[in-house]
Design a protein around this motif. Structure first.
Motif, mmCIF file in Angstrom:
data_model
loop_
_atom_site.group_PDB
_atom_site.id
_atom_site.type_symbol
_atom_site.label_atom_id
_atom_site.label_comp_id
_atom_site.label_asym_id
_atom_site.label_seq_id
_atom_site.Cartn_x
_atom_site.Cartn_y
_atom_site.Cartn_z
ATOM 1 N N SER A 226 0.798 -1.058 -0.033
ATOM 2 C CA SER A 226 0.081 0.019 0.010
ATOM 3 C C SER A 226 0.729 1.483 0.101
ATOM 4 O O SER A 226 0.437 2.163 -0.361
ATOM 5 C CB SER A 226 -1.001 -0.111 1.326
ATOM 6 O OG SER A 226 -1.918 -1.008 1.285
ATOM 7 N N PHE A 227 2.076 1.140 0.511
ATOM 8 C CA PHE A 227 2.864 2.242 0.496
ATOM 9 C C PHE A 227 4.291 1.931 -0.154
ATOM 10 O O PHE A 227 4.794 0.974 -0.132
ATOM 11 C CB PHE A 227 3.241 2.691 2.037
ATOM 12 C CG PHE A 227 2.184 3.404 2.659
ATOM 13 C CD1 PHE A 227 1.747 4.537 2.708
ATOM 14 C CD2 PHE A 227 1.037 2.507 3.288
ATOM 15 C CE1 PHE A 227 0.807 5.100 3.452
ATOM 16 C CE2 PHE A 227 0.333 2.842 4.064
ATOM 17 C CZ PHE A 227 0.131 4.338 3.968
ATOM 18 N N ILE A 228 4.927 2.645 -1.115
ATOM 19 C CA ILE A 228 6.013 2.849 -1.515
ATOM 20 C C ILE A 228 6.974 3.945 -0.920
ATOM 21 O O ILE A 228 6.535 5.171 -1.119
ATOM 22 C CB ILE A 228 6.256 2.713 -3.120
ATOM 23 C CG1 ILE A 228 5.525 1.459 -3.616
ATOM 24 C CG2 ILE A 228 7.470 2.970 -3.741
ATOM 25 C CD1 ILE A 228 6.101 0.326 -3.077
ATOM 26 N N TYR A 229 8.065 3.842 -0.513
ATOM 27 C CA TYR A 229 8.880 4.902 -0.057
ATOM 28 C C TYR A 229 10.266 4.845 -0.895
ATOM 29 O O TYR A 229 11.011 3.932 -1.211
ATOM 30 C CB TYR A 229 9.451 4.221 1.302
ATOM 31 C CG TYR A 229 8.315 4.073 2.505
ATOM 32 C CD1 TYR A 229 7.929 5.285 3.361
ATOM 33 C CD2 TYR A 229 7.659 3.028 2.642
ATOM 34 C CE1 TYR A 229 6.950 5.083 3.979
ATOM 35 C CE2 TYR A 229 6.659 2.817 3.572
ATOM 36 C CZ TYR A 229 6.359 3.953 4.328
ATOM 37 O OH TYR A 229 5.440 3.628 5.146
ATOM 38 N N ALA A 230 10.460 6.032 -1.253
ATOM 39 C CA ALA A 230 11.526 6.329 -2.090
ATOM 40 C C ALA A 230 12.317 7.895 -1.917
ATOM 41 O O ALA A 230 11.558 8.717 -1.340
ATOM 42 C CB ALA A 230 11.180 6.475 -3.556
ATOM 43 N N ALA A 231 13.630 7.765 -1.795
ATOM 44 C CA ALA A 231 14.492 9.044 -1.524
ATOM 45 C C ALA A 231 14.239 9.968 -2.632
ATOM 46 O O ALA A 231 14.271 9.659 -3.715
ATOM 47 C CB ALA A 231 15.856 8.579 -1.162
ATOM 48 N N VAL A 232 14.205 11.295 -2.326
ATOM 49 C CA VAL A 232 14.029 12.379 -3.206
ATOM 50 C C VAL A 232 15.425 12.253 -4.131
ATOM 51 O O VAL A 232 16.413 12.310 -3.573
ATOM 52 C CB VAL A 232 14.140 13.789 -2.666
ATOM 53 C CG1 VAL A 232 14.286 14.691 -3.681
ATOM 54 C CG2 VAL A 232 12.649 13.878 -1.789
ATOM 55 N N GLY A 233 15.262 12.279 -5.382
ATOM 56 C CA GLY A 233 16.474 12.131 -6.447
ATOM 57 C C GLY A 233 16.652 10.840 -6.968
ATOM 58 O O GLY A 233 17.513 10.489 -7.993
ATOM 59 N N SER A 234 15.855 9.869 -6.253
ATOM 60 C CA SER A 234 16.245 8.384 -6.671
ATOM 61 C C SER A 234 15.291 8.099 -7.571
ATOM 62 O O SER A 234 14.091 8.577 -7.791
ATOM 63 C CB SER A 234 16.375 7.587 -5.506
ATOM 64 O OG SER A 234 14.977 7.547 -4.670
ATOM 65 N N SER A 235 15.405 6.936 -8.194
ATOM 66 C CA SER A 235 14.355 6.111 -9.199
ATOM 67 C C SER A 235 13.352 5.082 -8.341
ATOM 68 O O SER A 235 13.891 4.579 -7.384
ATOM 69 C CB SER A 235 15.139 5.427 -10.320
ATOM 70 O OG SER A 235 16.154 4.537 -10.046
ATOM 71 N N THR A 236 12.364 5.083 -8.789
ATOM 72 C CA THR A 236 11.444 4.071 -7.902
ATOM 73 C C THR A 236 10.469 3.539 -9.039
ATOM 74 O O THR A 236 10.262 3.967 -10.098
ATOM 75 C CB THR A 236 10.674 4.792 -6.909
ATOM 76 O OG1 THR A 236 10.173 3.544 -6.199
ATOM 77 C CG2 THR A 236 9.764 5.688 -7.194
ATOM 78 N N GLU A 237 10.015 2.274 -8.504
ATOM 79 C CA GLU A 237 8.995 1.765 -9.447
ATOM 80 C C GLU A 237 7.563 1.374 -8.418
ATOM 81 O O GLU A 237 7.679 1.015 -7.208
ATOM 82 C CB GLU A 237 9.076 0.248 -10.062
ATOM 83 C CG GLU A 237 10.381 0.456 -10.941
ATOM 84 C CD GLU A 237 11.118 -0.576 -11.396
ATOM 85 O OE1 GLU A 237 10.550 -1.896 -10.798
ATOM 86 O OE2 GLU A 237 11.859 -0.844 -12.352
ATOM 87 N N LEU A 238 6.325 1.593 -9.114
ATOM 88 C CA LEU A 238 4.965 1.602 -8.129
ATOM 89 C C LEU A 238 4.396 0.205 -8.907
ATOM 90 O O LEU A 238 4.118 0.434 -10.216
ATOM 91 C CB LEU A 238 4.078 2.629 -8.645
ATOM 92 C CG LEU A 238 4.644 4.086 -8.109
ATOM 93 C CD1 LEU A 238 3.627 4.976 -8.155
ATOM 94 C CD2 LEU A 238 5.352 4.245 -6.659
ATOM 95 N N PRO A 239 4.427 -0.871 -8.036
ATOM 96 C CA PRO A 239 3.818 -2.263 -8.861
ATOM 97 C C PRO A 239 2.362 -2.303 -8.899
ATOM 98 O O PRO A 239 1.838 -1.619 -8.024
ATOM 99 C CB PRO A 239 4.704 -3.285 -7.764
ATOM 100 C CG PRO A 239 4.623 -2.409 -6.323
ATOM 101 C CD PRO A 239 4.803 -1.008 -6.913
ATOM 102 N N CYS A 240 2.052 -3.055 -9.682
ATOM 103 C CA CYS A 240 0.548 -3.228 -9.820
ATOM 104 C C CYS A 240 0.580 -4.755 -10.554
ATOM 105 O O CYS A 240 -0.006 -4.701 -11.826
ATOM 106 C CB CYS A 240 -0.038 -2.313 -10.790
ATOM 107 S SG CYS A 240 -1.734 -2.463 -10.889
ATOM 108 N N TYR A 241 0.541 -5.730 -9.661
ATOM 109 C CA TYR A 241 0.580 -7.098 -10.205
ATOM 110 C C TYR A 241 -1.084 -7.524 -10.344
ATOM 111 O O TYR A 241 -2.034 -7.462 -9.199
ATOM 112 C CB TYR A 241 1.188 -7.878 -9.149
ATOM 113 C CG TYR A 241 2.650 -7.883 -9.433
ATOM 114 C CD1 TYR A 241 3.182 -8.947 -10.001
ATOM 115 C CD2 TYR A 241 3.576 -7.192 -8.315
ATOM 116 C CE1 TYR A 241 4.453 -9.083 -10.317
ATOM 117 C CE2 TYR A 241 4.750 -7.129 -8.637
ATOM 118 C CZ TYR A 241 5.444 -7.951 -9.343
ATOM 119 O OH TYR A 241 6.732 -8.182 -9.456
#
Length: 511
Positions: A226-241
């Protein structure tokens, strides 16, 4: 004498009745399985007759036929499904084998066997049990379905039992049983799998049939947090399986991503911004193509200010739209001091989250670069080792007296449900303290002054060398003047400019 005679007459009457109405054997089959309709005749009666013709029919329609010349023909309903073993004809075996039994295959089958001038017959009654679903096919979660256990057996079953993955189902608000029909009122992914019904009859016979139920929905657990944590300036992915996708359902499936803006309005993200993991792909309309288990991931190359917030992953299937909510939490570290930190000073580092509601614990640690051995040191091989520093529920790390050992990379980790869900790094620079009084100038200003002084010295040396070379070049045009200067290093009268003065001085020296 009368009793044996009466007994003989009774047996004769029974034989004649059986000849007129023989007992027909029954065979029970489950839809989708294979079945054998038996037909056996004694070998003695077949001896010497090698040209045999067999015809199996149901309701006067030919299912399979083997002519005396060995040619086999099949009816339209039994193409690629019915077969007979010709090698067993001489042993009196004329059984019919049917693969992938269907409910329409139920009925009375008759086999006609001709060998020479002799004719024989076999009759078999086939019953088929099946489970039908309304609606059928792949069903989206939150919907409902009705499963019916049907059999061509004319007898009534006294009991009906249902099993899901071999576990018996107890009736409640979710499962409603009416005669042979089971209704599931609220479908979830857990309802996917094999459903089997059992029909129990008065004579002790048990019939069963199965149905594989497929439910399409969002995968549960760690695959879809339900939550995705990411540092500012980094890359991230929001999953939807999505789970339960097949090639058939994928052609009718459409998936989209949207973001809830600060004003509450929903902004649909274009498909070009969506990146699919692995070899999965999108069509031009954004539908799924030939995939089984798919992760429709939204990739953010660099998390920036304002990217945090609520995101929606939605899919549409047969007019039904289901949506999954996901919150992106941005992470950053704020410091009580900026720039270089003086050794011995007090410092506070705070782990700031845009939404800390889902965090259960904060943990601060320091990364240290350790060289494994001498050979790896020569090659420059090293590894980063995380050294735990503090474990608490406080998001702030306080260093009362900063030391040179504190310099490096500090990591703030946030945990939820006993596992780390996000990390953010902070690079701490520490400058050493001096023994004497502190200089009013910074190290940068001192370095600039040293460099400037060195440049001035270089310029003065260059000017001196240039003047000396010019003087040497001028004296080279008057060799006698050079000899005079060597004899009289300190002349009483200096030379004046002009040709006459230079000539007078030369004459005086000659005298």
């Amino acid at each position: 004498m009368r009793c044996p005679l009466l007994w003989f007459l009774l047996l004769t009457a029974c034989a004649e009745a059986w000849a007129r109405n023989p007992i027909i054997p029954e065979v029970f089959a489950q839809e989708g399985t294979s079945v054998v309709l038996p037909c056996n005749r004694t070998v003695e009666k077949l001896a010497g007759h090698w040209r045999i013709a067999v015809r199996w029919s149901r309701e006067r329609r030919t299912m399979l036929m083997v002519e005396q010349n060995g040619v086999m023909k099949r009816g339209q309903l039994m193409v690629h499904r019915a077969t007979i073993q010709e090698a067993l004809f001489q042993k009196g075996v004329f059984s019919l084998h049917i693969q992938s039994v269907r409910s329409l295959d139920a009925g009375l089958y008759a086999a006609s066997i001709q060998y020479g001038e002799l004719f024989r017959q076999c009759q078999v009654l086939l019953h088929v049990t099946e489970v039908t679903a309304v609606p059928s096919g792949i069903l989206p979660e939150t919907g409902k379905v009705s499963l019916t256990c049907a059999s061509t057996n004319p007898q009534s079953a006294k009991e009906v039992h249902w099993y899901h993955n071999e576990g018996m189902i107890s009736m409640n608000k979710t499962y409603i049983l009416h005669e042979k029909e089971l209704t599931i009122t609220q479908l979830t992914l857990q309802h996917s799998g094999d459903w089997r019904c059992e029909l129990l009859y008065e004579n002790g016979r048990i019939e069963s049939a199965s149905y594989h139920l497929q439910v399409l929905g969002f995968a549960q657990g760690d695959l879809n947090p339900s939550f995705i944590y990411a540092a500012v300036g980094s890359s991230t992915e929001l999953p939807c399986y999505l789970s339960g996708i097949t090639e058939r359902s994928g052609a009718e499936l459409s998936v989209s991503w949207s973001r809830i803006q600060s004003d509450g309005h929903k902004k649909t993200l274009p498909i070009s911004d969506l990146a699919i993991l692995g070899s999965k792909s999108w069509s031009s309309q954004g539908s799924l193509l030939k995939t089984l288990n798919q992760n429709f991931v939204l990739r953010i190359s660099e998390v920036g200010e304002g990217d945090e917030g609520l995101y929606h992953c939605s899919f549409s299937y047969h007019g039904l739209i289901l949506t999954r909510k996901l919150t992106l939490v941005s992470m950053r570290v704020s410091s009580s001091e900026s720039g270089l930190i003086q050794e011995g000073s007090r410092l506070q580092l705070a782990c700031d989250l845009s939404d800390p509601s889902g965090v259960e614990r904060y943990e601060w640690s320091k990364q240290e670069q350790l060289v494994m051995n001498d050979s790896e040191a020569e090659k420059g091989t090293s590894e980063m080792k995380v050294k735990p520093h503090k474990l608490s529920n406080d998001r702030t790390l306080e260093l009362a007296a900063v030391s040179l050992q504190d310099a490096g990379i500090w990591v703030c980790s946030v945990s939820a449900q006993d596992r780390i869900v996000g990390q953010v790094k902070y690079h701490l620079d520490v400058t050493g303290a001096r023994n004497g009084p502190l200089s009013p100038f910074s190290s940068g200003e001192i370095s600039f002054a040293v460099i400037f002084f060195f440049i001035v010295i270089l310029l003065l040396v260059a000017i001196f060398i240039l003047a000396w070379r010019n003087r040497r070049r001028r004296l080279s045009h008057y060799p006698a003047l050079e000899n005079v200067e060597r004899r009289s290093p300190a002349p009483k009268k200096s030379l004046k400019t002009g040709d006459k003065q230079e000539t007078g001085t030369l004459e005086k020296n000659c005298q």
